[in-house]
Design a protein around this motif. Structure first.
Motif, PDB file in Angstrom:
ATOM      1  N   ASN A 108      -1.524  11.415  -7.163  1.00  0.00           N
ATOM      2  CA  ASN A 108      -2.831  12.257  -7.158  1.00  0.00           C
ATOM      3  C   ASN A 108      -3.865  10.774  -6.926  1.00  0.00           C
ATOM      4  OD1 ASN A 108      -4.522  14.031  -7.168  1.00  0.00           O
ATOM      5  ND2 ASN A 108      -4.238  14.817  -9.217  1.00  0.00           N
ATOM      6  N   PHE A 109      -4.597  10.641  -5.660  1.00  0.00           N
ATOM      7  CA  PHE A 109      -5.332   9.459  -5.509  1.00  0.00           C
ATOM      8  C   PHE A 109      -6.219  10.013  -4.175  1.00  0.00           C
ATOM      9  CE2 PHE A 109      -6.283   5.350  -3.448  1.00  0.00           C
ATOM     10  CZ  PHE A 109      -6.795   4.630  -4.529  1.00  0.00           C
ATOM     11  N   GLU A 110      -7.648   9.827  -4.592  1.00  0.00           N
ATOM     12  CA  GLU A 110      -8.364  10.560  -3.783  1.00  0.00           C
ATOM     13  C   GLU A 110      -8.930   9.543  -2.781  1.00  0.00           C
ATOM     14  OE1 GLU A 110     -10.855  12.590  -6.568  1.00  0.00           O
ATOM     15  OE2 GLU A 110      -9.002  14.080  -7.046  1.00  0.00           O
ATOM     16  N   VAL A 131       2.272   8.806  -1.261  1.00  0.00           N
ATOM     17  CA  VAL A 131       0.701   9.769  -1.484  1.00  0.00           C
ATOM     18  C   VAL A 131       1.323  11.195  -1.855  1.00  0.00           C
ATOM     19  CG1 VAL A 131      -1.072  10.558  -0.252  1.00  0.00           C
ATOM     20  CG2 VAL A 131      -0.496   8.275  -0.126  1.00  0.00           C
ATOM     21  N   ALA A 132       2.185  11.582  -1.139  1.00  0.00           N
ATOM     22  CA  ALA A 132       2.699  12.997  -1.420  1.00  0.00           C
ATOM     23  C   ALA A 132       2.927  13.219  -2.813  1.00  0.00           C
ATOM     24  CB  ALA A 132       3.703  13.507  -0.553  1.00  0.00           C
ATOM     25  N   GLY A 152       0.870  -1.123  -0.066  1.00  0.00           N
ATOM     26  CA  GLY A 152      -0.132   0.006   0.093  1.00  0.00           C
ATOM     27  C   GLY A 152       0.887   1.422   0.000  1.00  0.00           C
ATOM     28  N   ALA A 153       0.143   2.447  -0.307  1.00  0.00           N
ATOM     29  CA  ALA A 153       1.099   3.496  -0.566  1.00  0.00           C
ATOM     30  C   ALA A 153       1.407   4.228   0.782  1.00  0.00           C
ATOM     31  CB  ALA A 153       0.172   4.611  -1.092  1.00  0.00           C
TER      32      ALA A 153
END
Ligand SMILES: Cc1ncc(COP(=O)(O)O)c(C=O)c1O
Length: 386
Positions: free
Chosen positions: A233-235, A229-230, A223-224
């Protein structure tokens, strides 16, 4: 009463009620996966190890693999491991795509030989097929490997030094734990280990923030991480952004609840283990080929009390007839195992590992071994005339 090889019963009598209460609490609160006990145990383990981080996981094998994955070890890499250890130390290496390179041990401590390690790394580098990438030292039978010397070799070749302390977690050199010299320490909570749970479990301790972040990701399906994440782009929830191929290796909350209580008395148990080992040494020295040798300033956790005998198999059969259990760790060095004999890089003389696999035998051991039972075991050993 039959003598157990590793007696977990006395400890259960001592703290069983507390363990049961902790386990019941988990059953009732229902956070069976990554519940609050996991966090508490990780914090307590980190404190015990004097480490910044502890990452718990499903077993000691995964703990080592998580370190390798976190360090980015993979295809084309060589990872140097002792030839005389439990298979898990080497097994995780091909799992990452890398190749294990077997190195011989020192005859007195059974731990990886720093001089032969240095030569093996130089040879693999000169050969050019594989890139030297990491060293895994093992604290066999509970005694720390020679980390000051190993760290020198690691520094010279620019390699990370990893500690497989599945048998030795809690061991020290001049009051310092292996992590002082290593990038990370892996351990196992297999029930028979000095710090064991009631099933499978493992952990890594480290001071390395970047490694920890990567291992957290690999532990649960890649997982990220916050760093991932920084830059992406994932919402949705970060755990559904799978950035790398990971595994599922969580410590059960129930096992963490068990371990919280066991860790409380672990330091005291390590001291009790010294007394039991010292008494064995006193009673057996001069009567068998060798009793365990612990270097000055080293404190072993005595995962095993291992002696040597030229007629080891005869002694084992003799003990069996007298109702004394024993174990042979390990009857075949890893480079001679059918599943591993193809890993010949380094091409080293592994003669010490081969010789030791023919003479070692481990006797019943627990921090609570009483003197009468120990006398019975010693009498059985010394009555062997083979
Ligand atoms: C030296 C060593 N490394 C790794 C392991 C693997 O631990 P686990 O059985 O928890 O996977 C063990 C113990 O079984 C071990 O003795």
């Amino acid at each position: 009463m039959a003598i157990p090889f590793i007696d977990l019963g006395v400890q259960r009598e001592r703290i069983g009620a507390k363990i049961e209460a902790n386990v019941l609490k988990v059953i009732k609160h229902g956070a069976y996966i990554m519940g609050p006990e996991v966090k508490t145990f990780e914090a307590n383990m980190a404190a015990f190890a004097g480490a910044k981080h502890c990452l718990s996981c499903a077993n000691g094998t995964d703990a080592i693999e998580l370190i390798l994955l976190g360090l980015g070890i993979g295809d084309g890499d060589a990872v140097f491991v002792p030839a005389f250890t439990f298979v898990a130390t080497a097994e995780v290496v091909p799992m990452t795509g890398a190749e294990p390179v077997f190195v011989d041990i020192q005859g007195d401590t059974y731990n990886i030989d720093p001089v032969k390690l240095d030569a093996a790394i130089a040879s693999v580098a000169a050969e050019g097929r594989l890139k030297p990438a990491a060293i895994i030292a093992v604290d066999l039978f509970g005694q720390a490997a020679d980390y000051p010397a190993l760290a020198e070799v690691a520094r010279k070749h620019g390699l990370p030094l990893i500690c497989d302390s599945a048998q030795g977690f809690g061991c020290t050199i001049d009051d310092r734990q292996p992590l002082e010299w290593c990038v990370a320490t892996a351990t196992s909570f297999y029930p028979a280990k000095p710090l064991g749970c009631y099933g499978d479990g493992g952990a890594v301790v480290t001071n390395d923030d970047a490694l920890m972040e990567k291992m957290i990701s690999f532990r649960v399906h890649g997982g990220a991480t916050p760093t991932d994440v920084a830059t992406m782009n994932f919402e949705h929830e970060a755990k559904y952004l799978n950035v790398r191929v990971g595994m599922n290796s969580r410590l059960d909350t129930i096992q963490a609840a068990v371990l919280i209580e066991k860790l409380e008395i672990f330091g005291e148990e390590i001291e009790l283990r010294q007394k039991v080992a010292a008494r064995y040494n006193e009673l057996l020295a001069g009567k068998v080929k060798s009793v365990p040798f612990v270097k000055d300033g080293y404190v072993s956790t005595w995962a095993q009390y291992t002696i040597e005998h030229d007629n080891r198999d005869g002694l084992q059969a003799h003990l069996r007839t007298l109702g004394v259990p024993s174990a042979v760790y390990y009857p075949i060095p890893l480079h001679q195992q059918p599943g591993y004999s193809m890993y010949t890089a380094g091409g080293w003389d592994l003669s010490v590992s081969e010789a030791k696999s023919k003479t070692v035998i481990s006797l019943p051991f627990s921090p609570y071994l009483d003197e009468a039972t120990q006398d019975q075991i010693v009498a059985a050993v010394t009555s062997f005339n083979g």
